[in-house]
Write a protein that holds these residues in place. Structure first.
Motif, PDB file in Angstrom:
ATOM      1  N   ARG A  17     -19.213   5.038   9.102  1.00 38.45           N
ATOM      2  CA  ARG A  17     -17.969   5.227   8.350  1.00 38.45           C
ATOM      3  C   ARG A  17     -17.394   6.619   8.515  1.00 38.45           C
ATOM      4  O   ARG A  17     -16.436   6.981   7.830  1.00 38.45           O
ATOM      5  CB  ARG A  17     -18.200   4.946   6.863  1.00 38.45           C
ATOM      6  CG  ARG A  17     -18.567   3.523   6.564  1.00 38.45           C
ATOM      7  CD  ARG A  17     -17.537   2.538   7.065  1.00 38.45           C
ATOM      8  NE  ARG A  17     -16.364   2.477   6.205  1.00 38.45           N
ATOM      9  CZ  ARG A  17     -15.299   1.737   6.458  1.00 38.45           C
ATOM     10  NH1 ARG A  17     -15.245   1.036   7.569  1.00 38.45           N
ATOM     11  NH2 ARG A  17     -14.279   1.714   5.625  1.00 38.45           N
TER      12      ARG A  17
ATOM     13  N   PRO B 114     -13.689   3.484   1.825  1.00 39.61           N
ATOM     14  CA  PRO B 114     -12.721   3.992   2.810  1.00 39.61           C
ATOM     15  C   PRO B 114     -13.345   5.069   3.687  1.00 39.61           C
ATOM     16  O   PRO B 114     -14.089   5.928   3.215  1.00 39.61           O
ATOM     17  CB  PRO B 114     -11.593   4.573   1.936  1.00 39.61           C
ATOM     18  CG  PRO B 114     -11.741   3.909   0.612  1.00 39.61           C
ATOM     19  CD  PRO B 114     -13.216   3.654   0.445  1.00 39.61           C
ATOM     20  N   GLN B 115     -13.040   5.011   4.971  1.00 38.91           N
ATOM     21  CA  GLN B 115     -13.605   5.990   5.898  1.00 38.91           C
ATOM     22  C   GLN B 115     -13.218   7.413   5.514  1.00 38.91           C
ATOM     23  O   GLN B 115     -14.004   8.346   5.652  1.00 38.91           O
ATOM     24  CB  GLN B 115     -13.141   5.686   7.319  1.00 38.91           C
ATOM     25  CG  GLN B 115     -13.776   4.453   7.924  1.00 38.91           C
ATOM     26  CD  GLN B 115     -13.259   4.162   9.316  1.00 38.91           C
ATOM     27  OE1 GLN B 115     -12.134   4.497   9.641  1.00 38.91           O
ATOM     28  NE2 GLN B 115     -14.072   3.538  10.121  1.00 38.91           N
ATOM     29  N   GLN B 116     -12.011   7.589   5.036  1.00 38.52           N
ATOM     30  CA  GLN B 116     -11.545   8.936   4.723  1.00 38.52           C
ATOM     31  C   GLN B 116     -12.352   9.579   3.603  1.00 38.52           C
ATOM     32  O   GLN B 116     -12.497  10.799   3.561  1.00 38.52           O
ATOM     33  CB  GLN B 116     -10.058   8.909   4.348  1.00 38.52           C
ATOM     34  CG  GLN B 116      -9.126   8.672   5.521  1.00 38.52           C
ATOM     35  CD  GLN B 116      -9.231   9.781   6.541  1.00 38.52           C
ATOM     36  OE1 GLN B 116      -9.400  10.943   6.192  1.00 38.52           O
ATOM     37  NE2 GLN B 116      -9.148   9.441   7.813  1.00 38.52           N
ATOM     38  N   SER B 117     -12.885   8.749   2.681  1.00 38.78           N
ATOM     39  CA  SER B 117     -13.690   9.321   1.597  1.00 38.78           C
ATOM     40  C   SER B 117     -15.009   9.863   2.129  1.00 38.78           C
ATOM     41  O   SER B 117     -15.511  10.886   1.662  1.00 38.78           O
ATOM     42  CB  SER B 117     -13.943   8.260   0.524  1.00 38.78           C
ATOM     43  OG  SER B 117     -14.692   7.185   1.053  1.00 38.78           O
TER      44      SER B 117
ATOM     45  N   ASP C 191     -12.806  -9.169   1.326  1.00 39.75           N
ATOM     46  CA  ASP C 191     -13.698  -8.013   1.170  1.00 39.75           C
ATOM     47  C   ASP C 191     -15.156  -8.452   1.096  1.00 39.75           C
ATOM     48  O   ASP C 191     -16.038  -7.817   1.688  1.00 39.75           O
ATOM     49  CB  ASP C 191     -13.327  -7.224  -0.088  1.00 39.75           C
ATOM     50  CG  ASP C 191     -12.054  -6.415   0.079  1.00 39.75           C
ATOM     51  OD1 ASP C 191     -11.699  -6.117   1.235  1.00 39.75           O
ATOM     52  OD2 ASP C 191     -11.410  -6.101  -0.938  1.00 39.75           O
TER      53      ASP C 191
ATOM     54  N   ILE D  86     -12.176   6.228  -3.589  1.00 43.10           N
ATOM     55  CA  ILE D  86     -12.987   5.018  -3.700  1.00 43.10           C
ATOM     56  C   ILE D  86     -12.637   4.320  -5.003  1.00 43.10           C
ATOM     57  O   ILE D  86     -12.646   4.939  -6.074  1.00 43.10           O
ATOM     58  CB  ILE D  86     -14.487   5.349  -3.661  1.00 43.10           C
ATOM     59  CG1 ILE D  86     -14.830   6.175  -2.427  1.00 43.10           C
ATOM     60  CG2 ILE D  86     -15.315   4.082  -3.690  1.00 43.10           C
ATOM     61  CD1 ILE D  86     -16.268   6.636  -2.384  1.00 43.10           C
TER      62      ILE D  86
ATOM     63  N   GLY E 112      -8.636   5.233   9.313  1.00 44.41           N
ATOM     64  CA  GLY E 112      -9.091   5.414   7.937  1.00 44.41           C
ATOM     65  C   GLY E 112      -7.988   5.172   6.935  1.00 44.41           C
ATOM     66  O   GLY E 112      -6.808   5.391   7.187  1.00 44.41           O
ATOM     67  N   GLY E 113      -8.355   4.698   5.748  1.00 45.61           N
ATOM     68  CA  GLY E 113      -7.383   4.508   4.691  1.00 45.61           C
ATOM     69  C   GLY E 113      -7.367   5.700   3.770  1.00 45.61           C
ATOM     70  O   GLY E 113      -7.571   6.838   4.166  1.00 45.61           O
TER      71      GLY E 113
END
Length: 479
Positions: free
Chosen positions: A87, A42-45, A311, A163, A158-159
């Motif tokens: 990312r 995830p981009q947010q991570s 995925d 992770i 972002g989600g």
């Protein structure tokens, strides 16, 4: 005409040796890791730990720490750099990772200590840590507007920041495959058993390859073995299958997808086997690396099956996207390095770099750019030049620049972050590497520690002041 032919032959030989020795066990796993980072994490991570809004006390040490674990060269690190940058990692931490991974990974430091001495290893880690973080911060300040806009767009889509466990296990297996293929430790390199394959023409065929692609350790020319020639053929087969198998996988899996993946796994295992040509034939040697690569390739399949088909399609498509973006530039760069290298005589460098002068340290930096060596090979080359009279100052400048800057890596970095940012990074690395060489050389020549502390302290204060002035100017312009 003879000079032109010799230059072209040098370029082709350089490319053949690189494709045979470094692409499969180094770059191929790195591309798959980068694809997984881009598709599955995830981009947010990434933004949380490495984004421009993250605490500098967290993001920059995290970037340096991640880089320290990977024994990669300036080319192999590029897909990984592209993965975290795409990312949402901030430009500064991403640059720190790009700098630190090839310059000061654990293996490079330990090898430097053994081959050159503890003082060189300590100088390398301290300078790489200071300069890697310093260059990253400067890049983040100089291009903060572009970076903020880029990461803001990423943040919108972002989600969650967490992770998934299966993603972590999958990434760990891919990274382990990269490490198992590149790490030079006794556990992996020790022969376990061997077998003989009779072939009367093996020695003759290898002699022909030695004439076509000769070995020259001084210039970093590695030569081409029979196994390497076979690997180049397999690499071409993988590319032909991947063109449809991975390039169109976003529309669904097809027979070429499975052929490309099967060929890749089999070729990685073959690349990890030792094959030596002799008068009696071919000696096939199985080492710890062979078993590790085979085991990890087998373990990745059940881990991949835990993900849904979409995925996995995205992972493979992102992997192909990085290959398509980076690999052609790599091929061009390696070829051009071989051409340029044919005109450079190592005696020139030894003559210029025999004392700790500005020109000598610049020569060490330039030598590191155009006389590209794969990861860790720069250490024995440095030892050779030290024994031939190169001053320790320019030698440190070379050790700082060689893992970071090669012609092909500069081209790839420009494709990832843009020409202006890439050439700014190149300029900063060249300046800081030169300063590192001058400082270390002055210490070796007897300059007192107190004087060096004042000089370094003054430089750091001037750098901090310059950063603050740039930051204030940018804030004023924004207001």
């Amino acid at each position: 005409m003879d000079i032109l032919i010799a230059a072209l032959q040098s370029g082709i030989a350089s490319l053949a040796a690189y494709l045979a020795a470094h692409v499969l066990l180094c770059l191929v796993p790195a591309f798959f890791v980068a694809g997984a980072l881009s598709a599955l994490v995830p981009q947010q991570s990434i933004i949380r730990f490495l984004g421009p809004g993250a605490s500098k006390w967290v993001s920059y040490p995290a970037a340096a720490g991640a880089g320290s674990l990977l024994a990669v060269c300036s080319c192999t690190v590029q897909p990984l750099f592209a993965g975290i940058y795409s990312r949402g990692a901030g430009l500064g931490p991403a640059i720190t990772f790009l700098f630190f991974a090839p310059a000061a990974n654990i293996l490079a430091l330990s090898y430097t200590g053994v081959a050159l001495g503890a003082d060189f290893a300590i100088a390398r880690i301290v300078l790489a840590l200071c300069f890697g973080i310093g260059i990253g911060m400067l890049m983040a300040l100089l291009f903060h507007r572009d970076d903020a806009a880029r990461t803001a767009d990423n943040a919108v889509f972002g989600g969650g920041a967490r992770i998934a466990r299966q993603t972590l296990l999958f990434l760990a297996a891919l990274v382990a495959l990269l490490i198992a293929g590149t790490l030079k430790v006794e556990l992996l390199t020790t022969p376990l058993f061997s077998a003989a394959l009779p072939w009367d023409g093996a020695a003759t065929a290898q002699a022909v390859l030695d004439r076509w692609v000769p070995v020259n350790q001084i210039k970093g020319e590695e030569g081409l073995s029979l196994q390497g020639l076979t690997l180049i053929g397999l690499l071409l087969a993988i590319g032909a299958a991947a063109w449809r198998g991975l390039g169109r996988v976003d529309a669904g899996f097809n027979r070429m997808t499975w052929l490309a993946l099967g060929l890749t796994a089999a070729t990685l295992v073959f690349a990890a086997i030792g094959v030596q040509a002799g008068a009696a034939g071919l000696a096939i040697i199985v080492t710890g690396r062979t078993l590790a690569v085979a085991g990890l390739c087998a373990a990745i399949l059940p881990l991949a099956r835990r993900f849904d088909a979409w995925d996995m399609q995205q992972w493979l498509w992102e992997t192909w996207r990085f290959i398509r973006m980076i690999f052609p530039l790599l091929v061009v760069g390696v070829f051009l390095v071989g051409v340029v290298r044919s005109f450079i005589q190592p005696e020139w460098i030894r003559y210029i770099a025999g004392s700790n002068t500005l020109l000598a340290n610049l020569a060490g930096v330039v030598f590191g750019i155009f006389m590209y060596f794969p990861t860790l090979v720069e250490v024995p080359i440095a030892r050779m030049f030290l024994s031939l009279g190169m001053h320790p100052g320019p030698l440190i400048a070379y050790l700082m620049a060689d893992p970071e800057l090669s012609l092909q890596s500069i081209l790839i970095t420009a494709a990832i972050i843009g020409k202006l940012k890439a050439w700014t990074y190149v300029g900063l690395v060249a300046v800081f590497s030169t300063l590192a060489g001058l400082t270390y050389g002055a210490w070796v020549d007897g300059t007192s520690l107190g004087m060096l502390t004042l000089i370094i302290g003054g430089f750091i204060l001037a750098l901090i002041a310059a950063v603050q002035l740039i930051e204030r100017a940018q804030r004023s312009a924004a207001n």
